[in-house]
Write a protein that holds these residues in place. Structure first.
Motif, short mmCIF file in Angstrom:
data_model
loop_
_atom_site.label_atom_id
_atom_site.label_comp_id
_atom_site.label_asym_id
_atom_site.label_seq_id
_atom_site.Cartn_x
_atom_site.Cartn_y
_atom_site.Cartn_z
N MET A 43 0.82 -1.20 0.00
CA MET A 43 0.00 0.00 0.00
C MET A 43 0.87 1.27 0.00
SD MET A 43 -3.09 0.83 2.58
CE MET A 43 -4.21 2.17 2.30
N ALA A 44 1.96 1.25 0.74
CA ALA A 44 2.88 2.40 0.76
C ALA A 44 3.50 2.62 -0.61
CB ALA A 44 3.96 2.19 1.82
N GLN A 45 3.88 1.54 -1.30
CA GLN A 45 4.45 1.67 -2.64
C GLN A 45 3.41 2.26 -3.60
OE1 GLN A 45 7.78 1.08 -3.05
NE2 GLN A 45 7.63 0.70 -0.86
N MET A 46 2.16 1.85 -3.44
CA MET A 46 1.09 2.37 -4.28
C MET A 46 0.84 3.85 -3.99
SD MET A 46 -1.39 -0.97 -4.28
CE MET A 46 -2.48 -0.51 -5.63
N ASP A 47 0.95 4.23 -2.72
CA ASP A 47 0.78 5.63 -2.34
C ASP A 47 1.88 6.49 -2.95
OD1 ASP A 47 -0.64 7.69 -1.01
OD2 ASP A 47 0.64 7.53 0.75
#
Length: 136
Positions: A43-47
């Motif tokens: 999720m952090a990479q997507m953010d």
């Protein structure tokens, strides 16, 4: 599974999945007790990918205000190459909606497969953190 072109061709992909904005390798420090990559890491990479597109669209500072429709399709394993694509779905006066799709490619394979999808909502921000209009 979807077949992707050779790695050297991926930086210019602008297909229906969007623009390639992040590519990274899942590392052992990113795992949960079951040995899979933490959903929070993905999720952090997507953010990061969505924030990159949001800043380009808004021509400045933006912030994530919501994540909708987060769907984890299959796990990511240590050593997988993770590629994240983002596509602008629409803009409002101060906000924008960005569709993200994450794919994994095992190190010893040429095929990639979808692992996660989500919609991120960003808002344009002034230097003081207040909302600002998104330029048209």
């Amino acid at each position: 599974m979807s077949h992707l072109p050779a790695a050297s061709d991926l930086s210019s992909i602008h297909l229906d999945k969007g623009e390639l904005l992040v590519r990274t390798i899942a590392m052992p420090s990113d795992t949960n007790p079951a040995g899979d990559i933490f959903g929070g890491w993905l999720m952090a990479q997507m953010d990061l990918a969505a924030g990159n597109l949001a800043a380009k669209v808004a021509r400045g500072r933006c912030g994530t205000i919501a994540v909708e429709a987060m769907k984890f399709i299959r796990p990511v394993k240590v050593g997988d190459e993770v590629s994240i694509y983002a596509k602008l779905l629409g803009t409002g006066n101060t906000s924008m909606t960005i569709q993200l799709k994450a794919f994994r490619r095992r190190r010893d394979q040429s095929m990639s497969e979808a692992v996660t999808e989500a919609k991120f909502i960003f808002v344009g921000l002034n230097e003081d953190g207040s909302k600002r209009a998104i330029p048209i």
